[in-house]
Scaffold this active site. Structure first.
Site, PDB file in Angstrom:
ATOM      1  N   SER A  40      92.463 -79.797  19.662  1.00 40.17           N
ATOM      2  CA  SER A  40      92.652 -79.061  18.411  1.00 40.17           C
ATOM      3  C   SER A  40      93.332 -79.879  17.317  1.00 40.17           C
ATOM      4  O   SER A  40      93.287 -79.504  16.155  1.00 40.17           O
ATOM      5  CB  SER A  40      93.437 -77.769  18.645  1.00 40.17           C
ATOM      6  N   LYS A  81     100.679 -78.148  16.415  1.00 37.24           N
ATOM      7  CA  LYS A  81      99.935 -77.858  15.187  1.00 37.24           C
ATOM      8  C   LYS A  81     100.610 -78.546  14.003  1.00 37.24           C
ATOM      9  O   LYS A  81     101.728 -79.031  14.091  1.00 37.24           O
ATOM     10  CB  LYS A  81      99.882 -76.345  14.914  1.00 37.24           C
TER      11      LYS A  81
END
Length: 175
Positions: A40, A81
Protein backbone atom coordinates in the site's frame (compact mmCIF):
# COMPACT_ATOMS: atom_id res chain seq x y z
CA UNK A 1 33.11 -17.34 47.93
CA UNK A 2 34.16 -14.44 50.08
CA UNK A 3 32.47 -11.11 50.72
CA UNK A 4 34.35 -9.28 47.91
CA UNK A 5 33.18 -11.84 45.32
CA UNK A 6 29.56 -11.49 46.45
CA UNK A 7 29.84 -7.70 46.40
CA UNK A 8 31.26 -7.76 42.83
CA UNK A 9 28.56 -10.20 41.72
CA UNK A 10 25.80 -7.87 42.98
CA UNK A 11 27.47 -4.79 41.46
CA UNK A 12 27.69 -6.55 38.07
CA UNK A 13 24.11 -7.82 38.34
CA UNK A 14 22.78 -4.33 39.14
CA UNK A 15 24.83 -2.84 36.29
CA UNK A 16 23.40 -5.38 33.80
CA UNK A 17 19.85 -4.88 35.07
CA UNK A 18 20.20 -1.13 34.58
CA UNK A 19 21.49 -1.65 31.02
CA UNK A 20 18.61 -4.04 30.24
CA UNK A 21 16.17 -1.54 31.74
CA UNK A 22 17.52 1.29 29.57
CA UNK A 23 17.31 -0.89 26.44
CA UNK A 24 13.71 -1.90 27.27
CA UNK A 25 12.77 1.73 27.93
CA UNK A 26 14.19 2.79 24.56
CA UNK A 27 12.42 -0.05 22.74
CA UNK A 28 9.07 0.61 24.42
CA UNK A 29 8.98 4.41 24.42
CA UNK A 30 11.56 5.85 22.03
CA UNK A 31 12.35 3.62 19.02
CA UNK A 32 11.17 0.31 17.67
CA UNK A 33 11.65 -1.80 14.59
CA UNK A 34 8.73 -2.44 12.24
CA UNK A 35 8.32 -4.28 8.95
CA UNK A 36 6.32 -3.19 5.91
CA UNK A 37 3.52 -5.65 5.21
CA UNK A 38 1.92 -5.33 1.79
CA UNK A 39 2.25 -2.88 -1.08
CA UNK A 40 0.00 0.00 0.00
CA UNK A 41 3.00 2.37 0.30
CA UNK A 42 4.62 1.34 -2.99
CA UNK A 43 6.78 2.81 -4.54
CA UNK A 44 8.08 4.59 -1.40
CA UNK A 45 8.10 1.45 0.77
CA UNK A 46 7.89 -2.16 -0.32
CA UNK A 47 6.71 -5.36 1.32
CA UNK A 48 9.35 -6.80 3.68
CA UNK A 49 11.38 -3.64 4.18
CA UNK A 50 12.47 -3.03 7.77
CA UNK A 51 12.05 0.42 9.32
CA UNK A 52 12.85 2.33 12.50
CA UNK A 53 9.81 3.91 14.14
CA UNK A 54 10.46 7.02 16.25
CA UNK A 55 7.80 6.82 18.99
CA UNK A 56 9.11 9.88 20.83
CA UNK A 57 9.11 12.53 18.07
CA UNK A 58 5.51 13.69 18.34
CA UNK A 59 5.86 14.36 22.06
CA UNK A 60 7.93 17.42 21.12
CA UNK A 61 6.95 18.29 17.56
CA UNK A 62 3.85 18.52 15.42
CA UNK A 63 2.75 15.95 12.91
CA UNK A 64 3.55 17.30 9.45
CA UNK A 65 2.03 16.75 6.04
CA UNK A 66 3.86 13.96 4.17
CA UNK A 67 5.18 12.34 7.38
CA UNK A 68 5.10 8.57 7.07
CA UNK A 69 3.60 7.16 10.24
CA UNK A 70 2.64 3.93 11.92
CA UNK A 71 -0.87 3.89 13.33
CA UNK A 72 -3.03 1.56 15.38
CA UNK A 73 -5.92 -0.01 13.54
CA UNK A 74 -8.43 -2.66 14.57
CA UNK A 75 -6.95 -3.46 18.00
CA UNK A 76 -3.84 -5.42 17.00
CA UNK A 77 -3.17 -4.38 13.40
CA UNK A 78 -0.72 -1.60 12.57
CA UNK A 79 -0.73 0.33 9.31
CA UNK A 80 1.97 2.48 7.70
CA UNK A 81 0.56 5.50 5.86
CA UNK A 82 1.42 9.03 4.77
CA UNK A 83 -0.16 12.04 6.53
CA UNK A 84 -1.99 14.10 3.91
CA UNK A 85 -4.62 16.12 5.76
CA UNK A 86 -3.97 18.17 8.90
CA UNK A 87 -6.51 19.72 11.30
CA UNK A 88 -8.42 22.50 9.56
CA UNK A 89 -7.77 21.18 6.03
CA UNK A 90 -10.36 20.55 3.33
CA UNK A 91 -9.37 17.57 1.18
CA UNK A 92 -10.52 16.44 -2.25
CA UNK A 93 -9.18 14.01 -4.82
CA UNK A 94 -10.48 14.68 -8.32
CA UNK A 95 -9.22 12.80 -11.39
CA UNK A 96 -6.18 11.44 -9.50
CA UNK A 97 -5.17 14.89 -8.28
CA UNK A 98 -5.05 15.89 -4.62
CA UNK A 99 -6.52 19.25 -3.59
CA UNK A 100 -5.85 20.70 -0.17
CA UNK A 101 -7.94 23.74 0.70
CA UNK A 102 -8.84 24.12 -2.98
CA UNK A 103 -5.23 24.16 -4.23
CA UNK A 104 -3.74 21.26 -6.18
CA UNK A 105 -1.01 19.63 -4.13
CA UNK A 106 1.93 17.99 -5.95
CA UNK A 107 2.64 14.38 -4.96
CA UNK A 108 5.99 13.40 -6.47
CA UNK A 109 6.09 10.17 -4.42
CA UNK A 110 3.17 8.59 -6.36
CA UNK A 111 3.49 6.34 -9.41
CA UNK A 112 2.37 8.20 -12.52
CA UNK A 113 0.05 5.42 -13.74
CA UNK A 114 -2.29 5.25 -10.71
CA UNK A 115 -6.01 5.47 -11.33
CA UNK A 116 -8.25 5.63 -8.26
CA UNK A 117 -11.65 6.92 -7.24
CA UNK A 118 -12.47 10.53 -6.50
CA UNK A 119 -12.81 11.41 -2.83
CA UNK A 120 -14.08 14.32 -0.76
CA UNK A 121 -13.70 14.83 2.96
CA UNK A 122 -17.48 15.21 3.06
CA UNK A 123 -17.66 11.49 2.11
CA UNK A 124 -16.55 10.90 5.71
CA UNK A 125 -19.03 13.44 7.09
CA UNK A 126 -16.65 16.35 7.63
CA UNK A 127 -16.24 19.75 5.99
CA UNK A 128 -12.79 20.25 7.54
CA UNK A 129 -10.52 17.92 9.51
CA UNK A 130 -11.18 18.40 13.25
CA UNK A 131 -8.48 19.15 15.84
CA UNK A 132 -6.23 16.21 16.74
CA UNK A 133 -7.36 14.23 13.70
CA UNK A 134 -5.55 13.46 10.44
CA UNK A 135 -6.28 12.11 6.99
CA UNK A 136 -3.78 9.44 5.95
CA UNK A 137 -3.34 7.79 2.57
CA UNK A 138 -1.16 5.06 1.15
CA UNK A 139 1.08 5.91 -1.78
CA UNK A 140 -0.47 3.05 -3.77
CA UNK A 141 -3.96 4.56 -3.73
CA UNK A 142 -5.52 1.79 -5.83
CA UNK A 143 -5.12 -0.84 -3.09
CA UNK A 144 -4.46 1.10 0.13
CA UNK A 145 -6.59 0.66 3.24
CA UNK A 146 -6.50 4.26 4.46
CA UNK A 147 -8.67 7.18 5.63
CA UNK A 148 -10.90 6.88 2.59
CA UNK A 149 -12.12 3.56 4.06
CA UNK A 150 -11.29 3.65 7.77
CA UNK A 151 -11.95 7.34 8.42
CA UNK A 152 -9.84 10.05 9.98
CA UNK A 153 -7.10 9.04 12.41
CA UNK A 154 -6.94 10.36 15.96
CA UNK A 155 -3.58 11.67 17.14
CA UNK A 156 -3.70 9.11 19.97
CA UNK A 157 -3.78 6.28 17.39
CA UNK A 158 -0.46 7.35 15.88
CA UNK A 159 2.41 5.20 17.17
CA UNK A 160 5.14 7.39 15.74
CA UNK A 161 7.02 8.57 12.66
CA UNK A 162 8.90 6.27 10.35
CA UNK A 163 12.42 7.73 10.54
CA UNK A 164 14.73 5.31 8.79
CA UNK A 165 14.70 2.32 6.42
CA UNK A 166 17.62 0.01 7.19
CA UNK A 167 16.67 -3.11 5.24
CA UNK A 168 17.45 -3.87 2.52
CA UNK A 169 20.89 -2.40 3.06
CA UNK A 170 21.15 -1.02 -0.47
CA UNK A 171 18.02 1.11 0.15
CA UNK A 172 18.94 2.64 3.52
CA UNK A 173 17.25 6.02 3.82
CA UNK A 174 16.19 8.63 6.37
CA UNK A 175 12.60 9.92 6.13
Amino acid sequence: MDWLDIKEFFKDTIKYLIIIGIILFIMLFVFSVTTVVGDSMHPTLKDGEVLILNKFKYNFSDIKREDIISLKYADTKYLIKRVIGLPGDRIEIISNKLYINGIQYPESYLSKDLNYKDFKLSDLGYEVIPEDMYLVLGDNREISLDSRKIGLIKKTDINGKISFRFWPLNKMKFF
